[in-house]
Write a protein that holds these residues in place. Structure first.
Motif, PDB file in Angstrom:
ATOM      1  N   ALA A 279       0.819  -1.219   0.000  1.00 16.53           N
ATOM      2  CA  ALA A 279       0.000   0.000   0.000  1.00 16.53           C
ATOM      3  C   ALA A 279       0.852   1.269   0.000  1.00 16.53           C
ATOM      4  O   ALA A 279       0.471   2.266  -0.603  1.00 16.53           O
ATOM      5  CB  ALA A 279      -0.925  -0.005   1.210  1.00 16.53           C
ATOM      6  N   ASP A 280       1.997   1.235   0.677  1.00 11.18           N
ATOM      7  CA  ASP A 280       2.792   2.470   0.771  1.00 11.18           C
ATOM      8  C   ASP A 280       4.162   2.323   0.108  1.00 11.18           C
ATOM      9  O   ASP A 280       5.127   2.973   0.502  1.00 11.18           O
ATOM     10  CB  ASP A 280       2.957   2.896   2.239  1.00 11.18           C
ATOM     11  CG  ASP A 280       3.692   1.851   3.070  1.00 11.18           C
ATOM     12  OD1 ASP A 280       3.874   0.710   2.577  1.00 11.18           O
ATOM     13  OD2 ASP A 280       4.094   2.172   4.194  1.00 11.18           O
ATOM     14  N   VAL A 281       4.230   1.419  -0.886  1.00 13.83           N
ATOM     15  CA  VAL A 281       5.517   1.169  -1.545  1.00 13.83           C
ATOM     16  C   VAL A 281       5.331   1.180  -3.062  1.00 13.83           C
ATOM     17  O   VAL A 281       4.357   0.639  -3.580  1.00 13.83           O
ATOM     18  CB  VAL A 281       6.091  -0.212  -1.115  1.00 13.83           C
ATOM     19  CG1 VAL A 281       7.385  -0.521  -1.867  1.00 13.83           C
ATOM     20  CG2 VAL A 281       6.336  -0.258   0.393  1.00 13.83           C
ATOM     21  N   LEU A 282       6.269   1.795  -3.761  1.00 13.27           N
ATOM     22  CA  LEU A 282       6.317   1.700  -5.229  1.00 13.27           C
ATOM     23  C   LEU A 282       7.673   1.146  -5.633  1.00 13.27           C
ATOM     24  O   LEU A 282       8.693   1.437  -4.981  1.00 13.27           O
ATOM     25  CB  LEU A 282       6.113   3.079  -5.870  1.00 13.27           C
ATOM     26  CG  LEU A 282       4.694   3.643  -5.810  1.00 13.27           C
ATOM     27  CD1 LEU A 282       4.683   5.110  -6.217  1.00 13.27           C
ATOM     28  CD2 LEU A 282       3.740   2.848  -6.714  1.00 13.27           C
ATOM     29  N   ARG A 283       7.673   0.337  -6.696  1.00  9.73           N
ATOM     30  CA  ARG A 283       8.935  -0.169  -7.220  1.00  9.73           C
ATOM     31  C   ARG A 283       9.082   0.320  -8.653  1.00  9.73           C
ATOM     32  O   ARG A 283       8.148   0.217  -9.445  1.00  9.73           O
ATOM     33  CB  ARG A 283       8.925  -1.698  -7.192  1.00  9.73           C
ATOM     34  CG  ARG A 283      10.190  -2.296  -7.768  1.00  9.73           C
ATOM     35  CD  ARG A 283      10.165  -3.809  -7.681  1.00  9.73           C
ATOM     36  NE  ARG A 283      11.419  -4.358  -8.161  1.00  9.73           N
ATOM     37  CZ  ARG A 283      11.645  -5.646  -8.320  1.00  9.73           C
ATOM     38  NH1 ARG A 283      10.702  -6.529  -8.039  1.00  9.73           N
ATOM     39  NH2 ARG A 283      12.810  -6.073  -8.757  1.00  9.73           N
ATOM     40  N   VAL A 284      10.241   0.860  -8.974  1.00  8.56           N
ATOM     41  CA  VAL A 284      10.458   1.346 -10.331  1.00  8.56           C
ATOM     42  C   VAL A 284      11.627   0.589 -10.952  1.00  8.56           C
ATOM     43  O   VAL A 284      12.651   0.380 -10.296  1.00  8.56           O
ATOM     44  CB  VAL A 284      10.708   2.876 -10.352  1.00  8.56           C
ATOM     45  CG1 VAL A 284      11.908   3.292  -9.521  1.00  8.56           C
ATOM     46  CG2 VAL A 284      10.897   3.393 -11.783  1.00  8.56           C
ATOM     47  N   ARG A 285      11.442   0.174 -12.193  1.00  9.52           N
ATOM     48  CA  ARG A 285      12.525  -0.459 -12.951  1.00  9.52           C
ATOM     49  C   ARG A 285      12.541   0.156 -14.342  1.00  9.52           C
ATOM     50  O   ARG A 285      11.478   0.359 -14.941  1.00  9.52           O
ATOM     51  CB  ARG A 285      12.284  -1.963 -13.080  1.00  9.52           C
ATOM     52  CG  ARG A 285      12.699  -2.739 -11.844  1.00  9.52           C
ATOM     53  CD  ARG A 285      12.187  -4.147 -11.869  1.00  9.52           C
ATOM     54  NE  ARG A 285      10.744  -4.190 -11.644  1.00  9.52           N
ATOM     55  CZ  ARG A 285      10.039  -5.309 -11.580  1.00  9.52           C
ATOM     56  NH1 ARG A 285      10.620  -6.467 -11.746  1.00  9.52           N
ATOM     57  NH2 ARG A 285       8.738  -5.271 -11.368  1.00  9.52           N
ATOM     58  N   CYS A 286      13.718   0.422 -14.825  1.00  9.33           N
ATOM     59  CA  CYS A 286      13.805   1.005 -16.164  1.00  9.33           C
ATOM     60  C   CYS A 286      15.163   0.622 -16.736  1.00  9.33           C
ATOM     61  O   CYS A 286      16.203   1.099 -16.266  1.00  9.33           O
ATOM     62  CB  CYS A 286      13.668   2.519 -16.062  1.00  9.33           C
ATOM     63  SG  CYS A 286      13.399   3.284 -17.641  1.00  9.33           S
ATOM     64  N   ALA A 287      15.139  -0.287 -17.699  1.00 10.15           N
ATOM     65  CA  ALA A 287      16.404  -0.854 -18.169  1.00 10.15           C
ATOM     66  C   ALA A 287      17.174   0.101 -19.075  1.00 10.15           C
ATOM     67  O   ALA A 287      18.391   0.062 -19.147  1.00 10.15           O
ATOM     68  CB  ALA A 287      16.127  -2.164 -18.890  1.00 10.15           C
TER      69      ALA A 287
END
Ligand code: EPU
Length: 427
Positions: A279-287
């Protein structure tokens, strides 16, 4: 003056926790002036603008203390309901004390803010709204002097354009005014809602905060309260973009994903993977490099102007051309010339930046001109080849808590260099 030395090229990976919101804490601290009882705030970030606001509260007569991460303010009496020029000139949000001081003390004398790096930033709408609540206001000798010896009275206010601190200022005044106040075309920013929640905990009667019409029934007195500040959505957005621009895999924790929804949608469309594992976490990935994607700043829930500079830095590395339009402030492209020194290809036409993405940014010596501009230079430096030296990082210290420590913890090669003064140097 401190500098940052950043060597680019390391993809960030790990977890970056978000601090409490600076722009929520500033009005929350000002709201503490509305009661003679102690107010305890949790999660106030330890950044320079907060220290400035605390010094304003102390100047007016309040006691401010910090214990175990809590900030306690006790404004038993207000002996000097004033905000002097020396403080206001360093932080325009000082005008947030105008409403609370006149509401509680019946008078206020607040220095007028001048222009700043991002635009003129007048406070005419704050003044007109307080006049609607019965304050008599004179502007002379660089100060706004407000008088309401018999107290304020409710009124109908309609802002000509949306103003965040203007809405907050008048909301704080209205809670102690006699009768009903209706604020039309109010700012819907989460910081306004957070302030309203604190005021409600202090005994205020408010409906509609977070929408464009806020209704307040004035009460005679407010009392002490305890309140936790919301997460800083601009810091969260800056971290998401740091993960993406560095081609990393980053967890941004302790945030409110709803508050950065406009950014997340853009990032996904531009090719970053952003998901919400909790609920209070975002994960970002961008190669790799993003696709160029136009963006226009807007009031909440639109794309925040406070993230424009950071998004623009990302677009400077994109495949293709993007058009970035700034609608809130007239001069918020000061970072562009510095990004150009790092190899970015950007042209400004009025309120629009035309950004042709480059496959390589290069480290350079650059100067930070304002808070969010400095964040964009840090982001560009994270991906640039070689070393970037960013001068005047006091701007970033105004609003980001220990940013170099947080970035270093996820792999960034960043160091704060303390400038030592040469003997005999001009100061
Ligand atoms: N404006 C007027 N007259 C007024 C007030 C505002 O013409 O009386 C204009 C401004 O010049 C601007 C527009 O209205 O063009 C909107 O300004 P707003 O009043 O909403 O800005 P603010 O309240 O001074 C807050 C944030 C800013 C953020 C803006 C816009 C705080 C302490 N500051 O400023 O944050 O950019 O809203 O979202 O909440 C930052 O944190 O780096 C920062 C600048």
């Amino acid at each position: 003056m401190d500098k940052f030395k950043i060597v680019g090229g390391t993809p960030l990976s790990g977890e970056m926790p978000v601090s409490g919101s600076k722009n929520s804490s500033l009005p929350a601290l000002a709201a503490c002036l509305l009661t003679d009882e102690p107010v305890t705030l949790h999660r106030v970030p330890r950044v320079k603008d907060i220290a400035t606001m605390e010094s304003l509260l102390e100047y007016a007569g309040a006691k401010v203390a910090h214990h175990n991460g809590k900030t306690c303010v006790h404004a038993r009496t207000l002996d000097r309901p004033e905000a002097p020029y020396d403080v206001v000139k360093t932080m325009r949000a000082s005008s947030l004390v105008l409403g609370p001081l006149v509401a509680r003390a019946g008078r206020a004398r607040v220095s007028m803010p001048g222009g700043c790096a991002i635009g003129a930033r007048p406070i005419n709408m704050h003044v007109a709204a307080l006049e609607k609540l019965g304050a008599t206001i004179e502007q002379a000798y660089g100060y706004v002097e407000a008088q309401a010896p018999d107290g304020l009275r409710g009124g109908n206010i309609h802002f000509d354009r949306i103003t965040v601190t203007g809405t907050e200022d008048v909301l704080m005044a209205a809670v102690l005014a006699k009768g009903e106040t209706v604020i039309g075309n109010a700012a819907r920013e989460p910081e306004v809602e957070d302030l309203a929640n604190l005021l409600i905990a202090m005994g205020a009667n408010i409906e509609g905060a977070g929408t464009s019409t806020i209704k307040v029934q004035g009460v005679e007195k407010l009392h002490g309260a305890e309140h936790t500040i919301i997460p800083d959505r601009i810091e969260a957005g800056t971290f998401l973009l740091a993960g993406a621009i560095s081609h990393g895999d980053l967890i941004v924790s302790d945030c409110n994903p709803e508050h950065v929804a406009a950014l997340v949608v853009k990032m996904q469309q531009a090719g970053a993977e952003v998901d919400q594992p909790q609920a209070d976490v975002l994960r970002v990935r961008c190669a790799g490099r993003p696709k160029a994607l136009d963006m226009k700043t807007e009031e909440y829930p639109g794309f925040a102007t406070d993230l424009q500079a950071q998004y623009l830095a990302w677009m400077a590395t994109a495949h293709g051309i993007s058009f970035i339009t700034e609608t809130i402030f007239e001069n918020r492209f000061m970072h562009v010339q510095e990004l150009v020194r790092m190899g970015a290809n950007i042209r400004i036409e009025g309120r629009q930046a035309i950004v042709a993405g480059e496959d390589l940014l290069m480290g350079a010596q650059v100067i930070a001109s304002d808070l969010r501009a400095s964040a964009s230079l840090v982001l560009a430096a994270l991906v640039a080849r070689g070393q970037t030296i960013i001068d005047r990082v006091y701007h970033i210290d105004r609003g980001y808590e220990r940013i170099e420590e947080k970035l270093a913890a996820v792999g960034a090669n960043i160091q704060r260099v303390q400038q030592t003064m040469r003997a005999g140097a001009d100061v």
